[in-house]
Design a protein around this motif. Structure first.
Motif, PDB file in Angstrom:
ATOM      1  N   ASP A   1       5.821 -10.345   0.983  1.00 32.85           N
ATOM      2  CA  ASP A   1       5.438 -11.381   0.026  1.00 32.85           C
ATOM      3  C   ASP A   1       5.262 -10.751  -1.351  1.00 32.85           C
ATOM      4  OD1 ASP A   1       4.374 -13.435  -1.436  1.00 32.85           O
ATOM      5  OD2 ASP A   1       2.888 -14.017   0.056  1.00 32.85           O
ATOM      6  N   PRO A   2       5.961 -11.212  -2.387  1.00 34.90           N
ATOM      7  CA  PRO A   2       5.816 -10.627  -3.724  1.00 34.90           C
ATOM      8  C   PRO A   2       4.399 -10.736  -4.285  1.00 34.90           C
ATOM      9  CG  PRO A   2       7.796 -11.997  -3.602  1.00 34.90           C
ATOM     10  CD  PRO A   2       7.032 -12.238  -2.346  1.00 34.90           C
ATOM     11  N   ASP A   3       3.596 -11.681  -3.781  1.00 30.82           N
ATOM     12  CA  ASP A   3       2.225 -11.816  -4.285  1.00 30.82           C
ATOM     13  C   ASP A   3       1.405 -10.558  -4.015  1.00 30.82           C
ATOM     14  OD1 ASP A   3       2.801 -14.342  -5.191  1.00 30.82           O
ATOM     15  OD2 ASP A   3       2.013 -15.350  -3.412  1.00 30.82           O
ATOM     16  N   VAL A   4       1.737  -9.820  -2.962  1.00 32.03           N
ATOM     17  CA  VAL A   4       1.016  -8.576  -2.667  1.00 32.03           C
ATOM     18  C   VAL A   4       1.228  -7.566  -3.787  1.00 32.03           C
ATOM     19  CG1 VAL A   4       0.770  -6.676  -1.020  1.00 32.03           C
ATOM     20  CG2 VAL A   4       1.223  -8.994  -0.193  1.00 32.03           C
ATOM     21  N   LEU A   5       2.417  -7.507  -4.337  1.00 37.26           N
ATOM     22  CA  LEU A   5       2.715  -6.575  -5.423  1.00 37.26           C
ATOM     23  C   LEU A   5       1.973  -6.961  -6.696  1.00 37.26           C
ATOM     24  CD1 LEU A   5       6.568  -6.311  -4.796  1.00 37.26           C
ATOM     25  CD2 LEU A   5       4.827  -4.639  -4.145  1.00 37.26           C
ATOM     26  N   ILE A   6       1.837  -8.256  -6.926  1.00 38.77           N
ATOM     27  CA  ILE A   6       1.073  -8.719  -8.090  1.00 38.77           C
ATOM     28  C   ILE A   6      -0.395  -8.335  -7.938  1.00 38.77           C
ATOM     29  CG2 ILE A   6       0.345 -10.774  -9.372  1.00 38.77           C
ATOM     30  CD1 ILE A   6       3.019 -12.056  -8.574  1.00 38.77           C
TER      31      ILE A   6
ATOM     32  N   GLU B   1       0.867  -1.675   4.277  1.00 39.97           N
ATOM     33  CA  GLU B   1       0.821  -2.441   5.519  1.00 39.97           C
ATOM     34  C   GLU B   1       0.800  -3.945   5.238  1.00 39.97           C
ATOM     35  OE1 GLU B   1      -2.473  -1.136   7.797  1.00 39.97           O
ATOM     36  OE2 GLU B   1      -1.703   0.904   8.089  1.00 39.97           O
ATOM     37  N   ARG B   2       0.029  -4.329   4.242  1.00 35.67           N
ATOM     38  CA  ARG B   2      -0.070  -5.755   3.906  1.00 35.67           C
ATOM     39  C   ARG B   2       1.271  -6.291   3.421  1.00 35.67           C
ATOM     40  NH1 ARG B   2      -3.618  -8.011  -1.118  1.00 35.67           N
ATOM     41  NH2 ARG B   2      -2.930 -10.195  -1.012  1.00 35.67           N
ATOM     42  N   TYR B   3       1.963  -5.520   2.578  1.00 37.70           N
ATOM     43  CA  TYR B   3       3.243  -5.981   2.029  1.00 37.70           C
ATOM     44  C   TYR B   3       4.304  -6.057   3.118  1.00 37.70           C
ATOM     45  CZ  TYR B   3       7.475  -6.068  -0.856  1.00 37.70           C
ATOM     46  OH  TYR B   3       8.679  -6.407  -1.423  1.00 37.70           O
ATOM     47  N   ARG B   4       4.333  -5.105   4.021  1.00 37.16           N
ATOM     48  CA  ARG B   4       5.384  -5.069   5.033  1.00 37.16           C
ATOM     49  C   ARG B   4       5.215  -6.101   6.135  1.00 37.16           C
ATOM     50  NH1 ARG B   4       6.343   1.520   5.575  1.00 37.16           N
ATOM     51  NH2 ARG B   4       7.455   1.735   3.585  1.00 37.16           N
ATOM     52  N   LYS B   5       4.096  -6.816   6.133  1.00 40.59           N
ATOM     53  CA  LYS B   5       3.942  -7.889   7.116  1.00 40.59           C
ATOM     54  C   LYS B   5       4.911  -9.028   6.843  1.00 40.59           C
ATOM     55  CE  LYS B   5      -0.911  -7.128   8.365  1.00 40.59           C
ATOM     56  NZ  LYS B   5      -2.293  -7.688   8.321  1.00 40.59           N
ATOM     57  N   SER B   6       5.117  -9.341   5.560  1.00 40.85           N
ATOM     58  CA  SER B   6       6.014 -10.455   5.232  1.00 40.85           C
ATOM     59  C   SER B   6       6.824 -10.209   3.968  1.00 40.85           C
ATOM     60  CB  SER B   6       5.203 -11.739   5.045  1.00 40.85           C
ATOM     61  OG  SER B   6       4.297 -11.592   3.972  1.00 40.85           O
TER      62      SER B   6
END
Length: 771
Positions: free
Chosen positions: A390-395, A383-388
């Motif tokens: 943002d590659p930082d979520v994957l890190i 859910e957090r990643y699909r908001k934007s």
């Protein structure tokens, strides 16, 4: 044997010999190359894979053969190699198109080799012995193979560009004798019009070639989706951005897909004193989008190279386009960094040395792109990643899993176990040389019980394994050629992870920061979003709100047609439109002009007081006259009065004769029928001087049908010769009508085909037999 055929084969052999190709291709009993390769057309043309196209099948076309056998009452024909003469023709045509005309390998494979094999399958003759009946059979079979009729159209085209162009057939030029209608475009086979013929003929709002424009509802639904919906996957976010760009710029699908990351070009304007032009009422800066324009090749130029160009961005779209493409640049930055590192090092896993060993779980993430290697709760991260996106979520996700692994007992994700088990089974069966290792690099026995947490892989062995067994995971690192220089794969904006099944199929995530497989963008990723493949859900199916919305689709090129038409409708100069779309001539822009006659007339200005005085119908006629789209006695009289008595008298005359404008099935008529009906009974093509030609598709279709009927009538009359006056009158009547139809078809829009015809608006002179 035809000497032209022999010369063509010698040309093909010469081209092949100069390229170092072996002309003789050993085949098996079905006609397939024994080495499994044949000619690698992509390598021969120096094209950049993927995809890779081959000429390795010189046997009968399987689908064409199935249709032929179904129609035979005899023993079915077995699939076997083509005759030596047909094999030579296929190879010569491929060599000529690829090495002399320098067409792309994909075009040569699909549009040259395949149609030739279909013809060879359908006939029992050598190439120089073909007749019209043979070719009509091949075209019919080709249309039966593909529901769209595209293959049949390619078969008809190959007759013109190969057989007739090289004069291969003893029977002479055959294309003109086929009388087979060619496809106009992909949508031409679909019945789109629901109006009656009378409505199409009389309504000035009917657009020219309307089938090339998107349906209104589909266009606005697509716009709603890409402008307001929240994308559910990383790939959908890229597709949304690409389609938004196409709507705003009108770029072709290939131009949008291959946008460079350095797309932004800004120009600064100053006045004579060096101050920003905006302070003096002008524009201080403007934005242009750098792209690689298609269809810029000149004759005999290399069809593979990209041509750099720039298109001005209207100020109203500047912020939208900048935000869209800057967002894509941020999303794909990790992928471009990976691809650049791979290009510079020539390695698949350039983050490690070739002799290093890496944890099996880490190699799994690199290879599969799935960031979840521990059995943890996924939803918060998804859910957090699909908001934007943002590659930082994957890190952060990788850090969280690494910390969990260091601080206590862990359980791996089931997909990791399954991946390891499949590799181990292949090791035990001796199918691969790859081996699991310990942390010190020692090889583990394939019969040992694996502790996947403490299992490692040798980097060099893993790279060799990937190249040998799963080449689809190898990144696209070859550069694409420019007219001068090359453009590297990592310089493209819409780079993507290859086969991101963890996200696209399994509703998970794809770790773009660690995935080793990066794909150069291709037009297909946009085409699939618009509904090009029924097997893959389009954006309409994913994000449509109703069943009707989910069933829609759009052809990508329709967006370009739509923008071109809108620019014409808004009165933008044709020179500016042609420049915007990278065209070499203004005439090309008018091929994309689908305005209705009413919209064209709206751009023709007449004084407001005159328009009020004339009224709606007379104003329409006035615009037709001013735009040069109408001719006839009324027009001649109007211009004569205008020249001798002035505008006021001319418009007063026009107001009185305004009913003299009619839309007929064959063109525009400018004759008043207030007192008497049409004396030709709507046979406008019978030397009627009041008729003006149009370029409306309905009118041309009616005339083409009439032409065919009159030709058939003439053949029937001539087949039954007679000496009677009635027979001669019939022959003369049909001949004159056919000549009139053909003359009308050849007349440019707005011109009169029969300027010297009888003036039917004048009363007929009375004869001695009249009362």
């Amino acid at each position: 044997m035809n000497p032209h055929y022999s010369a063509f084969i010698e040309l093909g052999k010469t081209l092949a010999r100069e390229k170092g190709l072996s002309w003789d291709m050993p085949l098996d009993e079905t006609g397939a190359a024994l080495d499994g390769v044949g000619w690698n057309l992509t390598a021969i043309a120096n094209d950049v894979p993927p995809p890779t196209h081959y000429l390795r099948d010189l046997g009968a076309d399987a689908k064409a053969l199935a249709i032929i056998n179904a129609e035979r009452d005899l023993t079915p024909l077995a699939r076997q190699p083509l005759s030596p003469a047909w094999q030579d023709l296929v190879k010569a045509a491929v060599a000529e198109q690829l090495l002399f005309k320098r067409n792309t390998s994909g075009y040569v494979s699909q549009s040259i080799a395949r149609p030739l094999r279909v013809i060879a399958t359908c006939v029992n003759r050598e190439p120089w012995q073909l007749t019209v009946d043979d070719l009509c059979l091949a075209i019919r079979v080709g249309k039966a193979i593909q529901a769209t009729g595209k293959l049949g159209d390619l078969v008809a085209g190959i007759i013109k560009i190969v057989f007739d162009a090289q004069q291969l057939c003893d029977a002479g030029q055959l294309y003109s004798s086929l009388a087979v209608p060619r496809m106009k475009m992909k949508n031409a086979i679909k019945a789109k019009h629901t109006w009656s013929q009378e409505e199409l003929r009389t309504d000035l709002d009917a657009r020219k070639r309307e089938e090339r424009l998107p349906e209104r509802q589909a266009f606005w639904e697509l716009t709603r989706i890409v402008m307001t919906e929240k994308p559910r996957t990383f790939m959908d976010d890229l597709r949304f951005a690409a389609i938004r760009t196409m709507i705003v710029t009108g770029l072709r699908i290939g131009e949008a897909a291959l946008l460079p990351v350095g797309w932004k070009r800004e120009r600064t304007y100053v006045d004579a004193k060096g101050r920003p032009a905006g302070e003096a009422g002008g524009i201080s800066t403007s934005l242009m989008i750098r792209h690689f324009a298609e269809k810029q090749q000149i004759e005999e130029s290399d069809g593979r190279v990209l041509f750099e160009n720039a298109q001005p961005v209207p100020d109203m779209f500047r912020q939208l386009l900048t935000d869209t493409l800057d967002h894509v640049a941020k999303l794909t930055e990790p992928l471009r960094a990976t691809l650049k590192l791979q290009c510079e090092t020539g390695r698949l896993l350039p983050w490690y040395r070739a002799n290093d060993v890496v944890p099996f779980t880490e190699a799994y993430v690199r290879l599969m792109g799935n960031p979840f290697w521990l059995d943890i709760e996924r939803e918060p991260f998804i859910e957090r990643y699909r908001k934007s996106f943002d590659p930082d979520v994957l890190i952060d996700l990788q850090r969280y899993q690494a910390e969990r692994a260091r601080n206590g007992p862990i359980s791996l994700d089931m997909a990791v176990y399954q991946f390891g088990k499949r590799l181990l089974d292949r090791m035990r069966d001796g199918q691969i040389a790859l081996r699991f290792r310990r942390a010190d690099g020692q090889v583990q026995g394939v019969r040992e019980r694996m502790s996947w947490h403490n299992t490692y892989l040798h980097v060099g062995e893993l790279e060799d394994h990937i190249r040998a067994t799963i080449p689809t995971k190898v990144s696209d690192t070859m550069p694409l050629p420019l007219a001068v220089g090359v453009v590297q794969s990592w310089e493209f904006l819409f780079v993507q992870p290859k086969r991101s099944l963890s996200e696209e199929r399994n509703d998970g995530l794809c770790d773009v920061t660690r995935c080793m497989s990066v794909s150069r963008p291709v037009p297909r990723f946009i085409g699939l979003a618009l509904g090009d493949d029924k097997r893959i859900p389009s954006l309409f199916e994913k994000y449509g709100q109703t069943d009707e919305d989910r069933a829609m689709k759009i052809e990508s090129h329709m967006l370009r047609h739509l923008q071109n038409t809108e620019l014409f409708r808004l009165g933008v100069a044709d020179t500016i439109i042609s420049k915007r779309f990278n065209r070499r001539s203004v005439a090309q822009s008018y091929e994309y002009d689908h305005r209705s006659l009413a919209e064209e007339l709206d751009q023709i200005e007449i004084p407001q007081d005159i328009e009020v005085m004339l009224g709606e119908k007379a104003s329409t006629v006035a615009r037709l006259i001013k735009g040069g789209k109408a001719n006839g006695p009324i027009v001649d009289a109007f211009r004569r009065i205008q020249a001798t008595e002035g505008d006021a008298a001319a418009y007063a005359y026009l107001r009185a004769e305004a009913d003299g404008f009619h839309a007929t099935p064959y063109g525009h008529c400018l004759n008043s029928f207030t007192v008497d009906p049409c004396p030709r009974h709507l046979e406008c093509f019978a030397d009627c001087r009041h008729l003006s030609a149009t370029d409306l598709p309905e009118n041309r279709q009616n005339l083409i049908q009439l032409e065919g009927k009159f030709k058939l009538a003439l053949e029937t009359i001539r087949a039954r010769p007679s000496t009677s006056i009635g027979w001669k009158n019939q022959l003369d009547h049909a001949g004159k009508r056919l000549a009139g139809v053909q003359r009308l078809l050849a007349t440019p829009s707005g011109k009169r085909p029969f300027p010297d015809g009888v003036d039917l608006s004048m009363p007929r002179q009375r004869g001695v037999l009249d009362d």
